[in-house]
Design a protein around this motif. Structure first.
Motif, PDB file in Angstrom:
ATOM      1  N   GLY A 170       0.889  -1.234   0.099  1.00  0.00           N
ATOM      2  CA  GLY A 170       0.081   0.023  -0.011  1.00  0.00           C
ATOM      3  C   GLY A 170       0.751   1.253   0.003  1.00  0.00           C
ATOM      4  N   VAL A 171       0.360   2.353  -0.603  1.00  0.00           N
ATOM      5  CA  VAL A 171       1.055   3.663  -0.687  1.00  0.00           C
ATOM      6  C   VAL A 171       0.009   4.549  -0.420  1.00  0.00           C
ATOM      7  CG1 VAL A 171       2.229   5.431  -2.161  1.00  0.00           C
ATOM      8  CG2 VAL A 171       2.657   2.831  -2.495  1.00  0.00           C
ATOM      9  N   GLU A 172       0.345   5.607   0.887  1.00  0.00           N
ATOM     10  CA  GLU A 172      -0.345   6.688   1.166  1.00  0.00           C
ATOM     11  C   GLU A 172       0.218   7.873   0.615  1.00  0.00           C
ATOM     12  OE1 GLU A 172      -3.110   8.106   4.926  1.00  0.00           O
ATOM     13  OE2 GLU A 172      -1.092   7.980   5.231  1.00  0.00           O
ATOM     14  N   ILE A 173      -0.452   8.607  -0.128  1.00  0.00           N
ATOM     15  CA  ILE A 173       0.001  10.016  -0.447  1.00  0.00           C
ATOM     16  C   ILE A 173      -0.713  11.171   0.016  1.00  0.00           C
ATOM     17  CG2 ILE A 173       0.660  11.271  -2.651  1.00  0.00           C
ATOM     18  CD1 ILE A 173       0.628   8.438  -4.202  1.00  0.00           C
ATOM     19  N   LEU A 174      -0.225  12.016   0.841  1.00  0.00           N
ATOM     20  CA  LEU A 174      -0.693  13.067   1.259  1.00  0.00           C
ATOM     21  C   LEU A 174      -0.253  14.456   0.597  1.00  0.00           C
ATOM     22  CD1 LEU A 174      -0.262  12.004   4.975  1.00  0.00           C
ATOM     23  CD2 LEU A 174      -2.044  11.907   3.609  1.00  0.00           C
ATOM     24  N   ILE A 175      -1.325  15.185   0.389  1.00  0.00           N
ATOM     25  CA  ILE A 175      -0.985  16.359  -0.535  1.00  0.00           C
ATOM     26  C   ILE A 175      -1.756  17.451   0.024  1.00  0.00           C
ATOM     27  CG2 ILE A 175      -0.850  15.272  -2.762  1.00  0.00           C
ATOM     28  CD1 ILE A 175      -3.594  16.280  -3.455  1.00  0.00           C
ATOM     29  N   PRO A 176      -1.257  18.730   0.039  1.00  0.00           N
ATOM     30  CA  PRO A 176      -1.977  20.042   0.618  1.00  0.00           C
ATOM     31  C   PRO A 176      -2.880  20.427  -0.215  1.00  0.00           C
ATOM     32  CG  PRO A 176       0.204  20.735  -0.331  1.00  0.00           C
ATOM     33  CD  PRO A 176       0.134  19.234  -0.614  1.00  0.00           C
ATOM     34  N   PRO A 177      -3.884  21.305  -0.015  1.00  0.00           N
ATOM     35  CA  PRO A 177      -4.905  22.054  -0.893  1.00  0.00           C
ATOM     36  C   PRO A 177      -3.854  22.934  -1.800  1.00  0.00           C
ATOM     37  CG  PRO A 177      -5.568  22.076   1.152  1.00  0.00           C
ATOM     38  CD  PRO A 177      -4.285  21.525   1.524  1.00  0.00           C
ATOM     39  N   GLY A 178      -4.117  22.733  -2.961  1.00  0.00           N
ATOM     40  CA  GLY A 178      -3.502  23.606  -4.106  1.00  0.00           C
ATOM     41  C   GLY A 178      -2.474  22.867  -4.961  1.00  0.00           C
ATOM     42  N   VAL A 179      -2.183  21.614  -4.655  1.00  0.00           N
ATOM     43  CA  VAL A 179      -1.639  20.622  -5.369  1.00  0.00           C
ATOM     44  C   VAL A 179      -2.605  19.800  -6.326  1.00  0.00           C
ATOM     45  CG1 VAL A 179      -0.002  18.952  -5.645  1.00  0.00           C
ATOM     46  CG2 VAL A 179       0.374  20.768  -3.822  1.00  0.00           C
ATOM     47  N   ARG A 180      -2.116  19.773  -7.640  1.00  0.00           N
ATOM     48  CA  ARG A 180      -3.136  18.949  -8.607  1.00  0.00           C
ATOM     49  C   ARG A 180      -2.338  17.538  -8.956  1.00  0.00           C
ATOM     50  NH1 ARG A 180      -6.232  21.453 -12.260  1.00  0.00           N
ATOM     51  NH2 ARG A 180      -5.059  23.272 -12.215  1.00  0.00           N
ATOM     52  N   VAL A 181      -3.344  16.343  -8.750  1.00  0.00           N
ATOM     53  CA  VAL A 181      -2.963  15.330  -8.892  1.00  0.00           C
ATOM     54  C   VAL A 181      -3.437  14.606 -10.128  1.00  0.00           C
ATOM     55  CG1 VAL A 181      -2.786  12.909  -7.863  1.00  0.00           C
ATOM     56  CG2 VAL A 181      -2.366  14.995  -6.403  1.00  0.00           C
ATOM     57  N   GLU A 182      -2.813  13.893 -11.095  1.00  0.00           N
ATOM     58  CA  GLU A 182      -3.168  13.190 -12.137  1.00  0.00           C
ATOM     59  C   GLU A 182      -2.834  11.801 -11.804  1.00  0.00           C
ATOM     60  OE1 GLU A 182      -2.027  15.170 -15.663  1.00  0.00           O
ATOM     61  OE2 GLU A 182      -2.824  17.095 -14.965  1.00  0.00           O
ATOM     62  N   TRP A 183      -3.770  10.793 -12.048  1.00  0.00           N
ATOM     63  CA  TRP A 183      -3.440   9.351 -12.002  1.00  0.00           C
ATOM     64  C   TRP A 183      -3.424   8.850 -13.386  1.00  0.00           C
ATOM     65  CZ3 TRP A 183      -1.308   5.219 -10.103  1.00  0.00           C
ATOM     66  CH2 TRP A 183      -2.002   3.984 -10.506  1.00  0.00           C
ATOM     67  N   ARG A 184      -2.440   8.286 -13.892  1.00  0.00           N
ATOM     68  CA  ARG A 184      -2.420   7.593 -15.221  1.00  0.00           C
ATOM     69  C   ARG A 184      -1.995   6.042 -15.300  1.00  0.00           C
ATOM     70  NH1 ARG A 184       0.142  12.796 -18.714  1.00  0.00           N
ATOM     71  NH2 ARG A 184      -1.324  14.208 -18.062  1.00  0.00           N
ATOM     72  N   GLY A 185      -2.097   5.388 -14.222  1.00  0.00           N
ATOM     73  CA  GLY A 185      -1.416   4.187 -13.838  1.00  0.00           C
ATOM     74  C   GLY A 185      -2.756   2.946 -14.278  1.00  0.00           C
ATOM     75  N   VAL A 186      -2.394   1.867 -13.727  1.00  0.00           N
ATOM     76  CA  VAL A 186      -3.182   0.691 -13.944  1.00  0.00           C
ATOM     77  C   VAL A 186      -3.194   0.137 -12.587  1.00  0.00           C
ATOM     78  CG1 VAL A 186      -3.348  -1.433 -15.272  1.00  0.00           C
ATOM     79  CG2 VAL A 186      -2.515   0.397 -16.312  1.00  0.00           C
ATOM     80  N   ALA A 187      -4.468  -0.352 -12.377  1.00  0.00           N
ATOM     81  CA  ALA A 187      -4.785  -1.093 -10.781  1.00  0.00           C
ATOM     82  C   ALA A 187      -5.350  -2.652 -11.416  1.00  0.00           C
ATOM     83  CB  ALA A 187      -5.530  -0.439 -10.099  1.00  0.00           C
ATOM     84  N   LEU A 188      -4.644  -3.530 -10.994  1.00  0.00           N
ATOM     85  CA  LEU A 188      -5.033  -4.819 -11.051  1.00  0.00           C
ATOM     86  C   LEU A 188      -5.449  -5.546 -10.136  1.00  0.00           C
ATOM     87  CD1 LEU A 188      -2.845  -6.301 -14.122  1.00  0.00           C
ATOM     88  CD2 LEU A 188      -5.034  -5.333 -14.448  1.00  0.00           C
ATOM     89  N   MET A 189      -6.328  -6.229  -9.761  1.00  0.00           N
ATOM     90  CA  MET A 189      -6.968  -6.435  -8.161  1.00  0.00           C
ATOM     91  C   MET A 189      -6.577  -5.765  -7.168  1.00  0.00           C
ATOM     92  SD  MET A 189      -5.923 -10.410  -9.206  1.00  0.00           S
ATOM     93  CE  MET A 189      -6.792 -11.169  -7.515  1.00  0.00           C
ATOM     94  N   GLY A 190      -6.666  -4.550  -7.461  1.00  0.00           N
ATOM     95  CA  GLY A 190      -6.252  -3.422  -6.517  1.00  0.00           C
ATOM     96  C   GLY A 190      -7.152  -2.242  -6.682  1.00  0.00           C
ATOM     97  N   GLY A 191      -6.697  -1.199  -5.849  1.00  0.00           N
ATOM     98  CA  GLY A 191      -7.726  -0.110  -5.907  1.00  0.00           C
ATOM     99  C   GLY A 191      -6.895   1.344  -5.811  1.00  0.00           C
ATOM    100  N   VAL A 192      -7.396   2.328  -6.401  1.00  0.00           N
ATOM    101  CA  VAL A 192      -6.603   3.728  -6.154  1.00  0.00           C
ATOM    102  C   VAL A 192      -7.720   4.619  -5.842  1.00  0.00           C
ATOM    103  CG1 VAL A 192      -5.334   5.802  -7.445  1.00  0.00           C
ATOM    104  CG2 VAL A 192      -4.832   3.176  -7.898  1.00  0.00           C
ATOM    105  N   THR A 193      -7.515   5.605  -4.767  1.00  0.00           N
ATOM    106  CA  THR A 193      -8.459   6.437  -4.430  1.00  0.00           C
ATOM    107  C   THR A 193      -7.821   7.838  -4.896  1.00  0.00           C
ATOM    108  OG1 THR A 193      -7.882   6.441  -2.154  1.00  0.00           O
ATOM    109  CG2 THR A 193      -9.689   5.039  -3.091  1.00  0.00           C
TER     110      THR A 193
END
Length: 232
Positions: free
Chosen positions: A151-174
């Protein structure tokens, strides 16, 4: 018809115009945004504002609240201000860095400078990447993930843009729902890679803010924007 029974707008004396009612709603939302009341109390007062029939009823809704004035001018409604995080291009930044978590846990937090490209490998382990107090030296940061049964937890402050372009297999990304839209020149974290039988959670929080406090803050901001007709 007696003239004393009518206002200059043609409304009966003491009657409310739509502009007066909306101005009160704006001010109540402004008080709420300044933590002068709880979300439950805001809902109660807004319901009373929309049900009010006289000017006196509206005035009573603000009688116990502090003045909304700055330098002698009444404060307007809270605007949909964008959240801002500065980029400091004078800082020295690495081109790349690697974090490996195998049967263990790795943290990267506090005041640090994200590299142009950060790779995190987690195999049956975990990683916490906390960007809340990070100093961004470049506008774009590439974050590559390989997460296998970890598992990976990524904490960002308000004002930072995040773009997810990966692949999740039998897993999840929130990914987070931002409390305010980032500015056009905000730092961007572009996340790619593979999540296999694992999880990646991207969360917006202020420095020192707990998960519960963050949820309450975002919910308050969302309600205020909705009441002002600014969307979600």
């Amino acid at each position: 018809m007696r003239g004393s029974d009518r206002t200059g707008s043609g409304l009966p004396a003491g009657a409310l115009s739509p502009a007066e009612r909306q101005a009160t709603v704006h001010r109540l939302c402004a008080h709420f945004a300044r933590d002068a009341m709880t979300d439950t109390e805001l809902e109660r007062r807004l319901d009373l504002a929309y049900a009010a029939r006289t000017r006196a009823e509206l005035i009573s809704l603000e009688r116990d609240l502090p003045a909304l004035e700055t330098e002698g001018h009444p404060a307007g409604p809270p605007s949909p201000a964008s959240a801002s995080v500065a980029v400091d291009p004078t800082r020295t930044v690495q081109d790349s860095d690697l974090i490996v978590s195998v049967w263990g846990a790795t943290e990267r937090k506090g005041s640090w400078i994200p590299p142009r490209q950060l790779t995190s490998i987690s195999v049956m382990g975990g990683a916490e990447l906390d960007f809340r107090e990070a100093v961004f030296a470049t506008r774009e940061t590439s974050l590559r993930l390989l997460t296998v049964m970890g598992g990976v937890e990524i904490l960002i402050p308000p004002g930072v843009r995040v773009e997810w372009r990966g692949v999740a297999l039998m897993g999840g990304v929130t990914t987070p729902e931002p409390s305010a839209p980032p500015t056009p020149d905000a730092p961007v974290i572009r996340i790619s890679g593979l999540v296999l039988m694992g999880g990646v959670e991207i969360v917006e929080r202020l420095p020192g803010e707990s998960a519960r406090e963050a949820r309450k803050r975002i919910r308050r901001a969302r309600k205020a924007r909705h009441r002002l007709g600014l969307g979600t």
